[in-house]
Structures are given as C-alpha cells and as structure tokens.
Design a protein around this motif. Structure first.
Motif, PDB file in Angstrom:
ATOM      1  N   ARG A   1      -5.310   0.408  -0.866  1.00 13.99           N
ATOM      2  CA  ARG A   1      -5.795  -0.011   0.442  1.00 13.99           C
ATOM      3  C   ARG A   1      -5.548  -1.500   0.603  1.00 13.99           C
ATOM      4  N   ARG A   2      -5.717  -1.997   1.829  1.00 20.07           N
ATOM      5  CA  ARG A   2      -5.431  -3.402   2.153  1.00 20.07           C
ATOM      6  C   ARG A   2      -6.684  -4.061   2.707  1.00 20.07           C
TER       7      ARG A   2
ATOM      8  N   ARG B   1       1.199   4.084  -2.983  1.00 20.92           N
ATOM      9  CA  ARG B   1       0.967   5.505  -2.670  1.00 20.92           C
ATOM     10  C   ARG B   1       2.196   6.348  -2.984  1.00 20.92           C
TER      11      ARG B   1
ATOM     12  N   ALA C   1     -14.327  -3.569  -0.095  1.00 22.85           N
ATOM     13  CA  ALA C   1     -13.023  -3.218  -0.665  1.00 22.85           C
ATOM     14  C   ALA C   1     -13.049  -3.282  -2.187  1.00 22.85           C
TER      15      ALA C   1
ATOM     16  N   GLU D   1      -3.754   5.387  -5.622  1.00 18.53           N
ATOM     17  CA  GLU D   1      -4.658   5.057  -4.513  1.00 18.53           C
ATOM     18  C   GLU D   1      -4.517   3.586  -4.157  1.00 18.53           C
TER      19      GLU D   1
ATOM     20  N   VAL E   1       0.844  -1.200   0.000  1.00 13.10           N
ATOM     21  CA  VAL E   1       0.000   0.000   0.000  1.00 13.10           C
ATOM     22  C   VAL E   1       0.879   1.250   0.000  1.00 13.10           C
TER      23      VAL E   1
ATOM     24  N   LEU F   1      -5.511  -2.848  -4.732  1.00  9.97           N
ATOM     25  CA  LEU F   1      -6.050  -3.511  -3.548  1.00  9.97           C
ATOM     26  C   LEU F   1      -5.080  -4.606  -3.142  1.00  9.97           C
TER      27      LEU F   1
END
Length: 599
Positions: free
Chosen positions: A523-524, A516, A534, A521, A512, A547
């Motif tokens: 997320r985990r 970034r 998610a 963008e 992640v 992801l």
C-alpha cells in the motif's frame, strides 16, 4: 506405535561419495544450517550433492543477493554466513557482497564453482580468476586443486572467517575436484578458532593512568564491541565510570539509545551533542573503533585537545590513523573487565566535580539538540515516521539500504542491540537492504525483520521480492521514495551550486503494483495523518508486505559536517544561506558554549 523417525540422510550417503558430497557433509559438521546461492554449470556437482541433504538452501534471484543475504545472516546471528555461485559471472556477481563483508568485518565463507583444473588458464567458457579478483577483499582465498586438499581447506576457511577480526574467505572449487572420488577422506572435524590474545598488563596500566587524569573524558565506541561480543562489558564500563559515550554507525545499540550517557552517533551526520563532546574532550577512550573518515571529519582537527586510549583486538588499527597515547591490544571483554573497577575508583577519587560538570554539560546539550518530530505541513516527515516505527517495533531487526534513509534510521531509530541494526557501513553498498533482511529472517524465523530502503537502492535488488514470496518470509519493507538519488542530490544542492546531474528518478515505477506483481501485499502513504494507520497495517500483515512512502524530493539529512571540515563545524538547515563553504579547514576553536567547561 509408530516407529521412530530416521534422521535425514545427507546427499553423501545416497550416491557415490565425491568431493561435492564430502563438502556438503563438512558444511553440516561446521554447524551450517542455511546457505544462499544460485546454481550453474561449474558448481552443478555441489548442487547435485545438496539434493536431499540436511541443509536449507535459499535460491536467490541474483548472486549479489546471495552474498548480501549471507552477510545479513552473519551480522544478525554472529555465525558464519555461506553463499554459493558458479564460475564466471556467478562469481563476479558476488564481489560487491564479499567486499562489504571484508570492510565491515563480517564472517563469511564464499564457495564458487570453477572450470576443471585442466581448463584453467585457457579462457574456457565462464572461466574467471575469482581467486585473483577477490584477493584484495578477502581474509584468505583457496583454490582446491585436488580432492585430498578439501579437509584442510574447509577447516582453514571456517577457522579464518571466525578468528580474530572476522571476515570473508573464498573457496574456489574446480568442477573435476567436486566430481573426484572422496570415499577415502575422513569425516570433517572443525578447526578450533584462534585464541584471542589477552591485553598486556603494562598497556592496561598505561590506559588506567591516562583515564584517571581526565576531567572531560568521552568514550568512543565502535563496531569492534559487537564483533568481540563485548556489549555487556561495554555497558558495565560506561555505567561504572559514568563517562559520556558516543557511538559509530556500526556500534549503534551497543549502548541503548535512551541511556542517559549516550550522546548519540558521531561524525558526518552525527548528533551535535556527540560531535561537540568529542571535539572538547581531554581524554578519548576508543573501544573497538577505527577512526573512519565519516566518523572523524577532518582527521587533523578531530578531538584536538584529547589524549587517546585505544582498545582494539586488531593491532593494525591502533595508531593507524591517530596516535594512541595508550594502546591496548587484545580481547575487548577482558580489557574492559580489567579496567572497569580501577577506572571507576580513580575517576571518582580525582577531579570528581570537574567531571560531574562535564557530564551535566554533555547531557544538557543532548537535550537541547534533540531531534524534533513536529514537522509542519501535511507531507510525510521521514524522521518522524521512522521514530514512530521504532516505537511500534522495538525489538525488530532493521536491514537498511544506503542513502539519506540510512542516516535517518541511524539518527532516529532507538536501537538497544547492535545485531538488530544491519547496514553497509564502510562500503556503502546500495541494494544491501532487501537481501540482508532475507538473511536476517532466515537465521531466526521468529524475528521481526524490517527493511528500510530508498527508491534508488530498492531497484538494485528488487528481484529478491521473488525470494521473499517463495519462502513466505514475513519481512516488512518501508520504501521511502523521494523520486531522486537523495544523498547525491543533497550534496549537489549544497556543494555543487545546485547543478543537479543524473539524480532524477521521477519515472520510478508504481512500487505498489510492482510488489503486488510479485504476490506481496502493498500500500502507499503520502499524508502525515495517515502514517500511523499505515504502519499498523504493515506490521499486522502475516507475510511479506511493503509500504510505499512518498516524501519530499527536497528533504535533507541534518545535521551535516561538510567535507574537509571538523566535526564542530556542523550545518543545519538554517545554515544553508552561508554556503558555498570554503574547502580548506580552519584551526580548531572552542564551540559557542565552551565557556561552561570546567577548568
């Protein structure tokens, strides 16, 4: 009223017309709109000619990324992909992508810079014999030694890449040829593609006679279906004849996943229904497939009771690995169209009841052995996640890397178009997924493109996150992280007495944070209950997004045909206690429910 906009001028009209400028205009004439590359000394005149030209150049961050991106562009579009690199290390960095295109029959033109002709053979700075180096992995290679050769070489390169069974073609371009005056050269005219041979009437009659005798027929569809633009004809053939069908990795989507006659993928990680049907059929109708070892298992015991009808454009594939009782060489569209109605009529007139029972048995097995998505526990179950994502993004182009996640995608994604499934099949090249997704997005900016990768594969071309960011490509990345080289770990568990050697990736970076850092963008997710939300957030992102999915290190791909075994000898998780397996095969035997076969 404003004056009408003037057409953009190519680089060839804004400076002295040299070989490089002529080549840029020739690419435009060939219909090229996008190329992927990385500049350097020996290719610099070409990059100078690109300045202001009506070509979209995508600057990747590693030449391997350029080759894979051109590869993905070609697979998704059906058009010729083009990549460019300089001499020496630039050219050698393209080699894996070139080999992948050759083994999976992908049309590409590869342009490499070369040292000046007077320096060739002197071990000059950044000189490599890329022509000799790539000779075993291209359809053809060219070295342009004089500027006057360019019209012939470029026309032949694109003609060869497109004609027959597609593949990559190399143009090695010395620097002095790029700089030489080309004012006298004519405007480029593309060469026509070779005519596709028609199937011989005698071979069609042989195929019809054999198929009409079948009581337990199976259609075995391969990647040649999409290469021959024969998807519609293949579906018509299956619907009309009502024969159960199995597909190779490259043919997934040639028949929609939910089609009632689609038994799924065959082979090492194929479905039990598909493999069992092939092992018990009496006539195997092979359409554009090549009997790859990952599809056949132990070849001597593959489809042991079947006579083979083999349809293929490439005469070299017919009878290469398995004797064809009826071989039909030629255009698959014409072959299928010529056989569809006669085969349907014969099959409905003869042995109809036996075939109805066979079809019902195959479909019953498909239902009985269908994958389950009710995994217990709170951990993320990768097959369930991928199945859910395929439902949320039914029209997505999926560019997949190589490893366990590749097989999970093949098993659980519902494909309805083979050009939406991009994967390194025959070469199995890790690092393919992200640059291939870039190529797929560039060929259609409106397409929804998803890259499915593993933690091992992702780090091989992670630098292409910068390419995603630079061009604002809305590729969505699903990174399945098991902190190991999963497929190697699985084999070491099953066949090497759990001697885990150099597969530990537990020191992976924070993916992640990595994404970034590239301005993407991310997320985990690590709990099954959080997967739905998610995935929705991932797909809703306006630009590129990642992801990071934490999965169990010990998760395995099932079912599995062990090495040197036939496809009826599949293993599931419950069979592990019976290992180690013998390394020698056994005589083919009927499967447990073969008593239900029609006489």
């Amino acid at each position: 009223m404003d004056a009408p906009a003037q057409p953009m001028e190519s680089g060839a009209t804004t400076r002295a017309r040299n070989g490089a400028c002529w080549l840029v205009d020739a690419l435009v004439a060939e219909g090229v709109d996008t190329l992927f590359g990385y500049p350097g000394g020996a290719i610099m005149p070409f990059y100078d000619a690109l300045h202001g030209a009506p070509l979209r150049h995508v600057l990747v961050r590693h030449e391997q990324g350029a080759a894979f991106a051109a590869n993905g562009y070609a697979r998704a579009s059906g058009r010729v992909g083009v990549c460019v690199a300089t001499s020496g290390p630039g050219a050698s960095n393209l080699v894996t992508g070139i080999a992948d295109a050759m083994l999976d029959s992908v049309p590409m033109v590869v342009i490499t810079g070369q040292v000046a002709t007077g320096l060739m053979g002197t071990d000059a700075f950044q000189e490599l014999d890329v022509f000799g180096m790539t000779m075993p992995m291209v359809k053809h290679g060219f070295i342009a030694r004089r500027v006057d050769e360019l019209p012939r070489l470029v026309g032949e390169a694109f003609r060869i890449a497109r004609s027959g069974r597609p593949g990559p073609v190399l143009i090695d371009l010395p620097k002095d040829v790029q700089l030489a005056c080309a004012a006298h050269l004519p405007a480029h005219a593309p060469s026509p593609v070779d005519a596709v041979p028609r199937p011989a009437d005698a071979s069609l009659h042989e195929a019809l006679a054999l198929i009409s005798q079948a009581r337990r027929p199976v259609v075995y569809g391969g990647g040649g279906i999409v290469l021959g633009d024969a998807v519609r004809d293949f579906r018509t053939f299956v619907d009309a004849t009502q024969m159960p069908a199995v597909l190779t990795l490259k043919a997934l989507g040639a028949l929609p996943s939910e089609h009632p006659l689609n038994l799924g993928m065959l082979g090492m990680h194929g479905s039990r229904a598909a493999n069992t049907a092939v092992q018990e059929c009496d006539v195997l109708v092979v359409v554009g497939a090549r009997f790859d070892d990952r599809a056949t298992g132990k070849l001597a015991e593959f489809a042991p009771f079947a006579r083979v009808v083999h349809m293929d454009l490439d005469a070299g594939e017919i009878g290469k690995l398995r004797h064809a009782d009826a071989g039909v060489r030629g255009d698959l569209r014409r072959t299928l169209a010529a056989l569809t109605l006669p085969c349907a009529a014969q099959l409905h007139a003869r042995h109809g009841e036996a075939r109805r029972q066979w079809r019902a048995l195959c479909q019953q097995r498909a239902r009985a052995h269908a994958a389950r998505y009710d995994a217990p526990g709170d951990a993320v179950h990768a097959p369930s996640l991928l199945r859910r994502l395929s439902t949320l993004a039914p029209s997505a182009i999926v560019a997949c890397d190589v490893g366990q996640h590749q097989m999970w995608v093949a098993q659980h994604w519902r494909f309805d178009d083979p050009r939406r499934h991009l994967t390194s099949g025959a070469l199995g090249a890790m690092g393919f997924g992200l640059p291939a997704a870039i190529g797929a997005q560039m060929q259609d900016p409106r397409a929804q493109v998803i890259c499915v990768s593993g933690d091992g594969s992702f780090l091989m071309n992670v630098q292409e996150l910068a390419t995603l960011r630079r061009y604002g490509l809305p590729v969505k990345i699903v990174l399945l992280d098991n902190r190991a080289l999963g497929m190697v770990r699985q084999w070491q568990e099953l066949f090497f007495d759990r001697r885990y050697s150099e597969i530990d990736l537990s020191d992976n970076p924070d993916f992640v944070a990595v994404a970034r850092a590239f301005g993407i963008e991310a997320r985990r997710v690590e709990r099954a209950g959080d997967v739905g939300a998610a995935l929705e957030v991932l797909l809703a992102a306006r630009g590129p997004a990642l992801l990071h999915v934490a999965i169990d290190t010990g998760a395995n791909v099932w079912p599995l045909v062990p090495p040197n075994h036939n496809n009826a000898q599949m293993l599931d998780a419950d069979d592990v206690a019976s290992l180690p397996l013998a390394t020698t095969g056994s005589e083919p035997t009927p499967t447990e429910d073969s008593h239900a076969l029609p006489a």
